[in-house]
Design a protein around this motif. Sequence first.
Motif, PDB file in Angstrom:
ATOM      1  N   ASP A 197      -5.467  40.547  15.225  1.00  0.00           N
ATOM      2  CA  ASP A 197      -4.012  40.527  15.437  1.00  0.00           C
ATOM      3  C   ASP A 197      -3.248  41.254  14.337  1.00  0.00           C
ATOM      4  N   THR A 198      -3.861  41.447  13.188  1.00  0.00           N
ATOM      5  CA  THR A 198      -3.189  42.125  12.077  1.00  0.00           C
ATOM      6  C   THR A 198      -3.497  43.619  12.042  1.00  0.00           C
ATOM      7  N   PHE A 199      -4.412  44.077  12.891  1.00  0.00           N
ATOM      8  CA  PHE A 199      -4.803  45.481  12.910  1.00  0.00           C
ATOM      9  C   PHE A 199      -3.774  46.327  13.642  1.00  0.00           C
ATOM     10  N   LYS A 200      -3.639  47.562  13.221  1.00  0.00           N
ATOM     11  CA  LYS A 200      -2.863  48.553  13.969  1.00  0.00           C
ATOM     12  C   LYS A 200      -3.714  48.988  15.158  1.00  0.00           C
ATOM     13  N   ALA A 201      -3.085  49.567  16.158  1.00  0.00           N
ATOM     14  CA  ALA A 201      -3.805  50.012  17.351  1.00  0.00           C
ATOM     15  C   ALA A 201      -4.942  50.965  16.986  1.00  0.00           C
ATOM     16  N   GLN A 202      -4.704  51.879  16.068  1.00  0.00           N
ATOM     17  CA  GLN A 202      -5.737  52.833  15.672  1.00  0.00           C
ATOM     18  C   GLN A 202      -6.929  52.122  15.032  1.00  0.00           C
ATOM     19  N   GLU A 203      -6.667  51.092  14.259  1.00  0.00           N
ATOM     20  CA  GLU A 203      -7.750  50.337  13.622  1.00  0.00           C
ATOM     21  C   GLU A 203      -8.573  49.565  14.659  1.00  0.00           C
ATOM     22  N   LEU A 204      -7.907  49.028  15.664  1.00  0.00           N
ATOM     23  CA  LEU A 204      -8.610  48.346  16.745  1.00  0.00           C
ATOM     24  C   LEU A 204      -9.478  49.342  17.514  1.00  0.00           C
TER      25      LEU A 204
END
Length: 100
Positions: A13-20
């Motif tokens: 939930d704390t990740f940015k879309a790119q990190e996911l």
Amino acid sequence: LDGLASWVANKADTFKAQELSNSAWAYAQLLHHPGDATLAALERCLLERREEYTTQALANTSIGLAYFGGSKDGGLKKTFEAVTPSWFRLSEGNSQDISN
């Protein structure tokens, strides 16, 4: 990698879309199943925050999730049932994004 997967599941939930997206893609490239909890977290974040994803990130996340068939709760199927053609925003992508 299992420890990292557990951490990703708890922090998704704390990740940015790119990190996911990078996480989903990396597990597929490493041929390492991250576990059902991690897949479920990635699916949930994609469904809830899909507008944050670039065309490239959508492609990479889809590849990563599809490689493992998604989570046991059917989140991958739900993800693709929720997809409409406009979701991929093809007009915003360049040729590299679309080819991926």
